[in-house]
Design a protein around this motif. Structure first.
Motif, PDB file in Angstrom:
ATOM      1  N   ASP A  85       0.805  -1.220   0.000  1.00 56.19           N
ATOM      2  CA  ASP A  85       0.000   0.000   0.000  1.00 56.19           C
ATOM      3  C   ASP A  85       0.837   1.270   0.000  1.00 56.19           C
ATOM      4  N   ILE A  86       2.066   1.228   0.562  1.00 53.27           N
ATOM      5  CA  ILE A  86       2.849   2.468   0.646  1.00 53.27           C
ATOM      6  C   ILE A  86       3.555   2.807  -0.662  1.00 53.27           C
ATOM      7  N   VAL A  87       3.520   1.906  -1.642  1.00 50.23           N
ATOM      8  CA  VAL A  87       4.043   2.249  -2.965  1.00 50.23           C
ATOM      9  C   VAL A  87       3.146   3.335  -3.555  1.00 50.23           C
ATOM     10  N   PRO A  88       3.711   4.438  -4.018  1.00 50.56           N
ATOM     11  CA  PRO A  88       2.882   5.547  -4.515  1.00 50.56           C
ATOM     12  C   PRO A  88       1.855   5.088  -5.546  1.00 50.56           C
ATOM     13  N   GLY A  89       0.598   5.454  -5.297  1.00 47.18           N
ATOM     14  CA  GLY A  89      -0.486   5.129  -6.216  1.00 47.18           C
ATOM     15  C   GLY A  89      -0.981   3.703  -6.137  1.00 47.18           C
ATOM     16  N   ASN A  90      -0.488   2.921  -5.161  1.00 48.16           N
ATOM     17  CA  ASN A  90      -0.836   1.494  -5.124  1.00 48.16           C
ATOM     18  C   ASN A  90      -1.784   1.129  -3.990  1.00 48.16           C
ATOM     19  N   ALA A  91      -2.166   2.079  -3.162  1.00 56.12           N
ATOM     20  CA  ALA A  91      -3.016   1.774  -2.009  1.00 56.12           C
ATOM     21  C   ALA A  91      -4.326   1.135  -2.461  1.00 56.12           C
ATOM     22  N   GLY A  92      -4.707   0.074  -1.762  1.00 51.21           N
ATOM     23  CA  GLY A  92      -5.973  -0.586  -2.040  1.00 51.21           C
ATOM     24  C   GLY A  92      -5.933  -1.610  -3.144  1.00 51.21           C
ATOM     25  N   ARG A  93      -4.753  -1.879  -3.703  1.00 55.66           N
ATOM     26  CA  ARG A  93      -4.663  -2.850  -4.801  1.00 55.66           C
ATOM     27  C   ARG A  93      -4.322  -4.251  -4.312  1.00 55.66           C
ATOM     28  N   GLY A  94      -4.325  -4.447  -2.995  1.00 53.24           N
ATOM     29  CA  GLY A  94      -4.081  -5.781  -2.461  1.00 53.24           C
ATOM     30  C   GLY A  94      -2.660  -6.241  -2.699  1.00 53.24           C
ATOM     31  N   TYR A  95      -2.516  -7.532  -3.047  1.00 50.28           N
ATOM     32  CA  TYR A  95      -1.194  -8.133  -3.219  1.00 50.28           C
ATOM     33  C   TYR A  95      -0.716  -7.989  -4.662  1.00 50.28           C
ATOM     34  N   SER A  96      -0.661  -6.763  -5.150  1.00 52.59           N
ATOM     35  CA  SER A  96      -0.148  -6.511  -6.495  1.00 52.59           C
ATOM     36  C   SER A  96       0.695  -5.246  -6.462  1.00 52.59           C
ATOM     37  N   LEU A  97       1.612  -5.146  -7.421  1.00 46.40           N
ATOM     38  CA  LEU A  97       2.539  -4.022  -7.477  1.00 46.40           C
ATOM     39  C   LEU A  97       2.571  -3.453  -8.888  1.00 46.40           C
ATOM     40  N   PRO A  98       2.849  -2.153  -9.013  1.00 44.14           N
ATOM     41  CA  PRO A  98       2.972  -1.565 -10.352  1.00 44.14           C
ATOM     42  C   PRO A  98       4.245  -2.039 -11.041  1.00 44.14           C
ATOM     43  N   GLU A  99       4.336  -1.806 -12.316  1.00 42.81           N
ATOM     44  CA  GLU A  99       5.426  -2.316 -13.139  1.00 42.81           C
ATOM     45  C   GLU A  99       6.798  -1.932 -12.602  1.00 42.81           C
ATOM     46  N   GLY A 100       6.972  -0.712 -12.148  1.00 46.79           N
ATOM     47  CA  GLY A 100       8.284  -0.260 -11.697  1.00 46.79           C
ATOM     48  C   GLY A 100       8.794  -0.967 -10.457  1.00 46.79           C
ATOM     49  N   TYR A 101       7.912  -1.663  -9.754  1.00 49.80           N
ATOM     50  CA  TYR A 101       8.287  -2.353  -8.517  1.00 49.80           C
ATOM     51  C   TYR A 101       8.258  -3.869  -8.695  1.00 49.80           C
ATOM     52  N   SER A 102       8.524  -4.314  -9.908  1.00 49.11           N
ATOM     53  CA  SER A 102       8.364  -5.731 -10.213  1.00 49.11           C
ATOM     54  C   SER A 102       9.609  -6.568  -9.951  1.00 49.11           C
ATOM     55  N   ASP A 103      10.740  -5.941  -9.541  1.00 47.93           N
ATOM     56  CA  ASP A 103      11.920  -6.758  -9.265  1.00 47.93           C
ATOM     57  C   ASP A 103      11.678  -7.617  -8.030  1.00 47.93           C
ATOM     58  N   TRP A 104      12.348  -8.769  -7.985  1.00 47.82           N
ATOM     59  CA  TRP A 104      12.080  -9.746  -6.934  1.00 47.82           C
ATOM     60  C   TRP A 104      12.355  -9.188  -5.544  1.00 47.82           C
ATOM     61  N   LEU A 105      13.390  -8.383  -5.383  1.00 46.91           N
ATOM     62  CA  LEU A 105      13.744  -7.902  -4.050  1.00 46.91           C
ATOM     63  C   LEU A 105      12.698  -6.946  -3.489  1.00 46.91           C
ATOM     64  N   TYR A 106      12.028  -6.145  -4.338  1.00 46.44           N
ATOM     65  CA  TYR A 106      10.933  -5.373  -3.752  1.00 46.44           C
ATOM     66  C   TYR A 106       9.680  -6.225  -3.598  1.00 46.44           C
ATOM     67  N   GLN A 107       9.473  -7.179  -4.488  1.00 46.49           N
ATOM     68  CA  GLN A 107       8.321  -8.069  -4.317  1.00 46.49           C
ATOM     69  C   GLN A 107       8.359  -8.749  -2.949  1.00 46.49           C
ATOM     70  N   VAL A 108       9.546  -9.204  -2.524  1.00 46.60           N
ATOM     71  CA  VAL A 108       9.607  -9.870  -1.224  1.00 46.60           C
ATOM     72  C   VAL A 108       9.681  -8.868  -0.075  1.00 46.60           C
ATOM     73  N   THR A 109      10.165  -7.639  -0.339  1.00 45.21           N
ATOM     74  CA  THR A 109      10.036  -6.602   0.682  1.00 45.21           C
ATOM     75  C   THR A 109       8.559  -6.406   1.014  1.00 45.21           C
ATOM     76  N   ALA A 110       7.727  -6.350  -0.023  1.00 46.28           N
ATOM     77  CA  ALA A 110       6.290  -6.159   0.186  1.00 46.28           C
ATOM     78  C   ALA A 110       5.639  -7.405   0.767  1.00 46.28           C
ATOM     79  N   SER A 111       5.917  -8.561   0.155  1.00 45.04           N
ATOM     80  CA  SER A 111       5.260  -9.797   0.580  1.00 45.04           C
ATOM     81  C   SER A 111       5.758 -10.256   1.945  1.00 45.04           C
TER      82      SER A 111
END
Length: 603
Positions: A214-240
């Protein structure tokens, strides 16, 4: 045996569980008090025990369950004899032992069996359902994918899974997982001897939430999904995984059940329920990587200790969602059960404001808050042994996109590892599995006091220090392509987890927190690398604020800003004969690591 940690009169205690013969009521009995009762009973001339007083450990029983587990096989054998004796004694002689030496389980506050786990390591994607019939996954690399949870995540039965200020809404998820508790320390453990190091099993509820999505800019309320710019594995697991590391999101319990009580750990039914309704049923036999393989693999680079907890991922539907309405409903109960191990039930709560540390649902947090040891007074008071947690930022430098393929983000990437990977200047033992090493010089900070939802991270910095990082590339070398993104990404984390691989120099206070613009230097033999601290993107303030938003930081914890371009590669041929790596940061002192391969020996 069923073993429990609990609070009585505000004091942490432990004991074994006995069912009263006439009523079936469960009692938790303290070993020391039980043995003292038996000694008094034996002193009665007509007891028949005057000449054969039962003896186990006398008054030498440890105060906590983890301290007991540290006695390893000798302690477990003594306890087994005592439990067998007590069960027969209360059934055939004098059942008043129960109220004299224990309390009804329903009358005490059960804690997680291991209330402050040194290692709380959870596997992910450890069932065939994650890879079966997926065309994009033609092969599976058989090494564990997993993450380390902080101590604040652990709560016991009945403690509320708590979300701060609505954080993690609108979505959360949970699953039942089987956990192993280590009972014998070891390193370089052969697979065929791995079960000798297991004390028993417990139940873990693997809860996750969406705050770091949710703290990714513009991503609040999108559940367990991330925008394209945050698709690298290390941020995916930071979030997950950040959503799994959060305070209270890893309930454990109700008991530690010893191996002999459970039998085959690969033949257990597992249930996930919500407020009495079944949501999933699974079977422990679906485990992809079993207990023996995981223990042997982990110990190939890092030590295991009594009380370490390893949980083995969901065997059923992954991430059963809980709706926002149910999260906010105080009647909602999360229930997870494993056959022959136990049932763990926790309510859900949404805090309207900051959670008071002195009454925090996690005993690890509130114990420190109430102990008078919630802060360190000076940099000289810190040693690596003071740290409970070690956090690393990744892709946090100006050249990360070019060097590592990690784009610059507005939210920093971070993961945490075992504090045993910290060390001080001196020898660094390189495991036999290691191939070439990447060494770097980094800026680290040490946390001064308990930090939750910090507004100004600088207030919580005890001091700054140079840190030499050692990363073993054997994890990356072992990946067989085509691999899953996690299989490619996780070596960057595991490579730093070996004992003592992150060497911290002496702490220096910086009253003005002017850490930028300082020269960093690194040498290994005749080679050198250098760079400025200005290369870092996020600083200590931003990292502390980001992490502590959901994860309580403890006094003595270490956060490194991560690697930069100031790094060197050492081949095994180079360090076979021993090499000294030296690093320093202008105005903060120097640090060194004497690198040499170890002589493997099972222990």
């Amino acid at each position: 045996m069923r073993l429990a940690s609990y609070l009585a009169d505000g004091v942490e205690r432990w004991g074994f569980v006995v069912d009263e013969p006439t009523t079936g009521q469960a009692w938790v009995v303290e070993p020391a008090r039980a043995e003292a009762f038996l000694a008094r009973y034996a002193s009665i001339p007509s007891s028949g025990l005057v000449a054969s007083r039962p003896r186990f450990r006398g008054d030498d029983w440890p105060a906590t369950l983890v301290e007991f587990l540290a006695l390893e096989d000798e302690g477990m054998a003594a306890l087994s004899r005592l439990v067998t004796y007590v069960e027969r004694f209360v059934g055939q002689s004098d059942a008043t032992l129960l109220p004299r030496a224990g309390s009804p389980v329903d009358d005490v506050e059960l804690l997680a069996p291991v209330p402050r786990p040194r290692l709380y390591w959870g596997l992910v994607a450890n069932a065939p359902s994650f890879v079966r019939n997926k065309p994009g996954i033609p092969i599976v690399n058989l090494f564990p994918l997993g993450h380390q949870r902080p101590q604040g995540a652990a709560i016991g039965p009945g403690a509320p899974v708590t979300f701060r200020n609505g954080h993690h809404l609108p979505l959360m998820a949970y699953n039942v997982e089987l956990a192993v508790v280590i009972g014998r320390a070891g390193r370089y453990i052969p697979l065929e001897r791995a079960m000798e190091h297991v004390a028993g099993y417990t139940v873990v509820n693997d809860v996750s939430g969406t705050y770091y999505y949710d703290i990714v800019p513009g991503n609040a309320g999108r559940g367990y999904s991330l925008p394209e710019g945050y698709s690298d594995w290390l941020y995916q697991v930071t979030a997950s995984w950040g959503g799994k590391k959060a305070d209270t999101l890893a309930p454990m319990g109700p008991f530690l059940v010893t191996k002999d009580e459970v039998g085959d750990p690969y033949d257990l039914l597992m249930y996930t329920r919500q407020t009495g309704r079944t949501r999933d049923r699974a079977h422990s036999g679906a485990t992809l990587l079993g207990i023996e393989r995981v223990i042997s693999w982990y110990s190939s680079f890092a030590s295991l200790y009594p009380g370490d907890v390893l949980h083995f991922a969901t065997m059923g539907v992954d991430g059963l969602p809980v709706s926002p309405g149910d999260v906010a409903d105080p009647r909602t109960l999360l229930e997870v059960e494993i056959e022959d191990v136990g049932t763990l039930v926790n309510p859900v709560a949404v805090a309207e404001g900051p959670v008071p540390l002195e009454s925090h649902p996690s005993y690890a947090v509130r114990q420190v808050a109430a102990s008078g040891a919630s802060s360190l007074e000076s940099p000289q008071a810190w040693t690596p042994g003071s740290a409970r947690h070690f956090y690393t930022s990744f892709g946090n430098h100006e050249t990360a996109a070019e060097v590592e393929g990690l784009a610059r983000l507005e939210v920093p990437r971070f993961l945490n590892g075992p504090a045993s990977s910290l060390g001080i200047s001196g020898p660094v033992e390189i495991p036999p599995r290691a191939t070439h090493l990447v060494v770097g010089i980094e800026l680290a900070v040490v946390i001064r006091a308990l930090a939750a939802e910090a507004q100004d991270g600088r207030e919580f910095v005890l001091g700054y220090a140079p840190l030499i990082s050692v990363c073993d590339r054997s994890f990356a070398d072992a990946v067989v392509e085509p691999a899953r993104t996690g299989e490619r990404g996780i070596p960057a984390m595991y490579g730093r987890w070996a004992d003592g691989f992150n060497v911290v120099g002496s702490l220096a206070p910086l009253p003005d927190h002017d850490w930028r613009g300082r020269a960093m230097s690194l040498t290994a033999g005749s080679r050198a690398a250098a760079g400025p601290t200005s290369e870092y993107l996020a600083g200590p303030d931003e990292l502390i604020r980001t992490i502590s938003a959901m994860i309580t930081l403890f006094p003595g914890d270490v956060i490194t800003l991560g690697s930069t371009a100031a790094r060197l590669v050492l081949t095994r041929d180079e360090y076979e004969a021993g090499v000294v790596v030296r690093g320093g940061i202008e105005g903060l002192g120097e640090v060194y690591a004497e690198i040499a391969p170890s002589i493997p020996a099972t222990r």
